[in-house]
Design a protein around this motif. Structure first.
Motif, PDB file in Angstrom:
ATOM      1  N   TYR A  39       0.839  -1.194   0.000  1.00  0.00           N
ATOM      2  CA  TYR A  39       0.000   0.000   0.000  1.00  0.00           C
ATOM      3  C   TYR A  39       0.876   1.247   0.000  1.00  0.00           C
ATOM      4  O   TYR A  39       1.885   1.319   0.700  1.00  0.00           O
ATOM      5  CB  TYR A  39      -0.914   0.019   1.231  1.00  0.00           C
ATOM      6  CG  TYR A  39      -1.707   1.288   1.325  1.00  0.00           C
ATOM      7  CD1 TYR A  39      -2.857   1.455   0.562  1.00  0.00           C
ATOM      8  CD2 TYR A  39      -1.291   2.340   2.130  1.00  0.00           C
ATOM      9  CE1 TYR A  39      -3.581   2.639   0.610  1.00  0.00           C
ATOM     10  CE2 TYR A  39      -2.007   3.523   2.180  1.00  0.00           C
ATOM     11  CZ  TYR A  39      -3.147   3.663   1.422  1.00  0.00           C
ATOM     12  OH  TYR A  39      -3.843   4.839   1.460  1.00  0.00           O
ATOM     13  N   LEU A  47      -9.975  -0.178  -1.010  1.00  0.00           N
ATOM     14  CA  LEU A  47      -9.295  -0.948  -2.049  1.00  0.00           C
ATOM     15  C   LEU A  47      -9.798  -2.388  -2.137  1.00  0.00           C
ATOM     16  O   LEU A  47      -9.080  -3.278  -2.551  1.00  0.00           O
ATOM     17  CB  LEU A  47      -7.780  -0.924  -1.802  1.00  0.00           C
ATOM     18  CG  LEU A  47      -7.136   0.454  -1.888  1.00  0.00           C
ATOM     19  CD1 LEU A  47      -5.661   0.388  -1.522  1.00  0.00           C
ATOM     20  CD2 LEU A  47      -7.307   1.060  -3.272  1.00  0.00           C
ATOM     21  N   TYR A  52      -2.860  -4.425  -4.928  1.00  0.00           N
ATOM     22  CA  TYR A  52      -2.017  -3.236  -4.997  1.00  0.00           C
ATOM     23  C   TYR A  52      -0.563  -3.610  -4.740  1.00  0.00           C
ATOM     24  O   TYR A  52      -0.232  -4.361  -3.847  1.00  0.00           O
ATOM     25  CB  TYR A  52      -2.504  -2.142  -4.036  1.00  0.00           C
ATOM     26  CG  TYR A  52      -3.008  -2.652  -2.702  1.00  0.00           C
ATOM     27  CD1 TYR A  52      -2.171  -2.708  -1.597  1.00  0.00           C
ATOM     28  CD2 TYR A  52      -4.321  -3.080  -2.555  1.00  0.00           C
ATOM     29  CE1 TYR A  52      -2.629  -3.179  -0.380  1.00  0.00           C
ATOM     30  CE2 TYR A  52      -4.791  -3.546  -1.348  1.00  0.00           C
ATOM     31  CZ  TYR A  52      -3.936  -3.597  -0.255  1.00  0.00           C
ATOM     32  OH  TYR A  52      -4.386  -4.074   0.943  1.00  0.00           O
ATOM     33  N   LEU A  57      -2.020  -0.201  -9.123  1.00  0.00           N
ATOM     34  CA  LEU A  57      -3.313  -0.702  -8.667  1.00  0.00           C
ATOM     35  C   LEU A  57      -3.907  -1.530  -9.799  1.00  0.00           C
ATOM     36  O   LEU A  57      -3.953  -1.075 -10.947  1.00  0.00           O
ATOM     37  CB  LEU A  57      -4.283   0.443  -8.371  1.00  0.00           C
ATOM     38  CG  LEU A  57      -4.150   1.164  -7.054  1.00  0.00           C
ATOM     39  CD1 LEU A  57      -5.084   2.372  -7.015  1.00  0.00           C
ATOM     40  CD2 LEU A  57      -4.462   0.238  -5.898  1.00  0.00           C
TER      41      LEU A  57
END
Length: 146
Positions: A39, A47, A52, A57
């Motif tokens: 992240y 999300l 990710y 992404l």
């Protein structure tokens, strides 16, 4: 195989990004890029539809619980230019807005500049975001499933 900053990755509006293809399941993506998610602040919140990774992404559509399920399919990418990127064989990682506009013009793709400074393609799910110096910072592209 994973996305490494030193490798060039081709953006394909019909295929996907480098080794990650539209329509892949989360399990296949994790086998390619690893299951360790990373992240970063630019990613924002909520999300649950995404995997990710550093500078990337990967969005999923289809069956989503609190994370993509085996029935989910890759349908979008948001990628930072910390990854060397090319589009239609042209390197775009350090491109300025004029460079991107010229490339789109050659491909007869109409675009408009939004008030937010985002260059949005009119007939495709394709956007280019630029940094404060006017260089490409992020590319968003997606595939619409019928």
């Amino acid at each position: 195989m994973s996305l490494h900053a030193e490798s060039m990755y081709e953006i394909s509006l019909t295929e996907g990004l480098g080794p990650v293809k539209f329509g892949m399941s989360p399990g296949i993506v994790k086998s390619l890029l690893g299951s360790e998610l990373c992240y970063e602040d630019w990613m924002g919140g909520n999300l649950e539809n995404f995997l990710y990774y550093k500078g990337l992404l990967i969005g999923f559509c289809g069956e989503i619980d609190d994370h993509p399920t085996d029935s989910s399919l890759v349908c979008m990418f948001l990628v930072k230019t910390s990854h060397p990127l090319s589009l239609w064989g042209q390197k775009i990682s350090n491109a300025k807005m004029e460079d991107i506009e010229s490339l789109l013009k050659v491909k007869a793709i109409k675009c408009k500049l939004l008030q937010s400074g985002v260059l949005q393609c009119v007939d495709q799910e394709l956007q280019f975001l630029f940094d404060s110096d006017g260089h490409l910072d992020e590319v968003y592209f997606a595939f619409k499933y019928s």
